[in-house]
Design a protein around this motif. Structure first.
Motif, mmCIF file in Angstrom:
data_model
loop_
_atom_site.group_PDB
_atom_site.id
_atom_site.type_symbol
_atom_site.label_atom_id
_atom_site.label_comp_id
_atom_site.label_asym_id
_atom_site.label_seq_id
_atom_site.Cartn_x
_atom_site.Cartn_y
_atom_site.Cartn_z
ATOM 1 N N ARG A 137 -3.787 -43.479 -11.655
ATOM 2 C CA ARG A 137 -4.749 -42.907 -10.723
ATOM 3 C C ARG A 137 -5.162 -43.932 -9.668
ATOM 4 N NH1 ARG A 137 -7.324 -40.816 -14.299
ATOM 5 N NH2 ARG A 137 -9.035 -42.269 -14.636
ATOM 6 N N VAL A 138 -5.426 -45.175 -10.084
ATOM 7 C CA VAL A 138 -5.806 -46.228 -9.145
ATOM 8 C C VAL A 138 -4.704 -46.455 -8.117
ATOM 9 C CG1 VAL A 138 -6.236 -48.709 -8.915
ATOM 10 C CG2 VAL A 138 -7.394 -47.409 -10.711
ATOM 11 N N ASN A 182 -5.146 -44.219 -16.285
ATOM 12 C CA ASN A 182 -6.114 -44.828 -15.382
ATOM 13 C C ASN A 182 -5.430 -45.638 -14.282
ATOM 14 O OD1 ASN A 182 -8.610 -43.938 -16.563
ATOM 15 N ND2 ASN A 182 -8.213 -45.329 -18.259
ATOM 16 N N GLY A 227 -10.121 -47.714 -13.339
ATOM 17 C CA GLY A 227 -9.786 -46.294 -13.367
ATOM 18 C C GLY A 227 -10.728 -45.480 -14.230
ATOM 19 N N CYS A 247 -12.795 -45.278 -10.479
ATOM 20 C CA CYS A 247 -11.760 -44.413 -9.892
ATOM 21 C C CYS A 247 -11.477 -43.244 -10.835
ATOM 22 C CB CYS A 247 -10.498 -45.238 -9.626
ATOM 23 S SG CYS A 247 -9.343 -44.465 -8.477
#
Length: 366
Positions: free
Chosen positions: A156-157, A153, A201, A205
């Motif tokens: 990805r952010v 997560n 995330g 996101c």
């Protein structure tokens, strides 16, 4: 790297600004009632972090509750058998996580008296199954000390926020993401910050459909500014998965029980209980002649596929009946009674086949 710029070119995001925006969002919208958030002891945080690796929160919750009810502390987990641990892990996947959890619990009891060495990142990452990010999460969430995290997560952010090109599995890309993670991690409210960035995330996101309009960083996210949110982080280069085949022997005795064998501790389905497996019919015939002479083979069921991360396995279920069972009563085998299931770890396809075998169907579909 210079400060992150807004689309208008103004310097906008210092670490302090990032932390303030994130924590303000978390205070208003973050998840705070998950079972592992109620008592942030190192043991509870550790179990949740391991379970959450490559697994969705919604899936983990019930597994976590059952696991904690049976193993409320590290001493209970260390004293358990591997079968007990894997039984409660059945269906959660990535079973090496369960085996490593068990091994680490035994080390913690033997070497540290059941306490976690949370004051040493090096000691934490030396435990089986605990990497740098997991150790950082345990330290930050359970103690409030500074611990840096970089799970999927968070990757990805940060990859979207800075439009970091490349697959995060590449060393250079991973190093850049760690640098950003270090840069933004604060010295205060570490438990909330760690939960917040993972929550961002997981809930906004997201991988496929990010909710950018509700994100506290919409105005400064470079991927959003470029209209390429789905590009980041870049996917692992695709490879064609190798195809393999196995025959699973569903051998039933006169009492209606099915034969299972325990897999070796390492490798695919390590330590789990499975049906005997064979590469071809010739190997199956040799096994029956040696261990279950006179067994009657029934029509094979349709094959079905089980996909691992690195290959796809096509499984042909082969039901059979036998009268003479003495030859197969060996170490690491058992006759499984579906009416009184044993507390053992089962590979997912085996559990699927056991369910399909009640009653013993002539041709179930998968």
């Amino acid at each position: 790297m210079p400060e992150l710029l807004t689309t208008s070119g103004n310097i906008a995001l210092t670490p302090a600004t990032f932390q303030h925006r994130l924590l303000e969002w978390y205070d208003r919208h973050g998840r705070k009632t998950l079972p592992w958030q109620q008592d942030k002891a190192p043991y509870r945080v550790w179990v949740s972090e391991i379970m959450l690796q490559q697994t969705q929160v919604a899936t983990v919750i019930d597994y976590y509750r059952r696991f904690m009810a049976r193993f409320p502390d590290v001493h209970a987990l260390a004293a358990a058998s591997q079968d007990e641990v894997l039984h409660l892990w059945t269906g959660l996947g990535y079973y090496a996580r369960g085996r490593n959890l068990h091994k680490a619990a035994q080390i913690l009891v033997e070497r540290y008296g059941g306490e976690f060495p949370v004051h040493s990142l090096e000691a934490m990452t030396a435990l089986p199954g605990i990497g740098r990010s997991t150790a950082g999460a345990i330290i930050a969430i359970s103690t409030g000390q500074r611990g840096v995290i970089l799970d999927g997560n968070v990757k990805r952010v940060l990859a979207r926020l800075h439009a970091v090109a490349g697959w995060p599995g590449k060393p250079a890309v991973e190093r850049e993401l760690w640098r950003l993670a270090e840069r933004y991690t604060p010295d205060e409210r570490l438990d909330d910050y760690s939960q917040a960035i993972m929550d961002l995330g997981a809930t906004l996101c997201k991988r496929g459909t990010p909710s950018c309009l509700f994100c506290p960083f919409e105005d400064v996210c470079l991927a959003h500014a470029q209209g390429e949110e789905r590009r980041f982080p870049e996917s692992k280069p695709r490879k064609v998965l190798p195809e393999r085949q196995t025959i699973m022997l569903l051998l039933r005795n006169e009492e209606g029980r099915l034969l299972l064998e325990q897999r070796p501790g390492a490798g695919i389905w390590g330590g789990l209980w499975c049906f005997p497996q064979f590469d071809d019919r010739e190997a199956l015939s040799r096994w029956i002649d040696a261990k279950a002479p006179g067994a009657i083979l029934e029509p094979a069921w349709n094959s079905f596929a089980h996909t691992f991360s690195h290959f796809r396995l096509h499984i042909v279920p082969q039901p059979a009946r036998c009268k003479r069972t003495g030859h197969v009563s060996e170490v690491d085998t058992l006759w499984y009674d579906s009416a009184r299931p044993a507390n053992i770890g089962l590979a997912a396809p085996v559990k699927q086949l056991l369910n399909a075998s009640r009653p013993f169907a002539a041709q179930p579909s998968f």
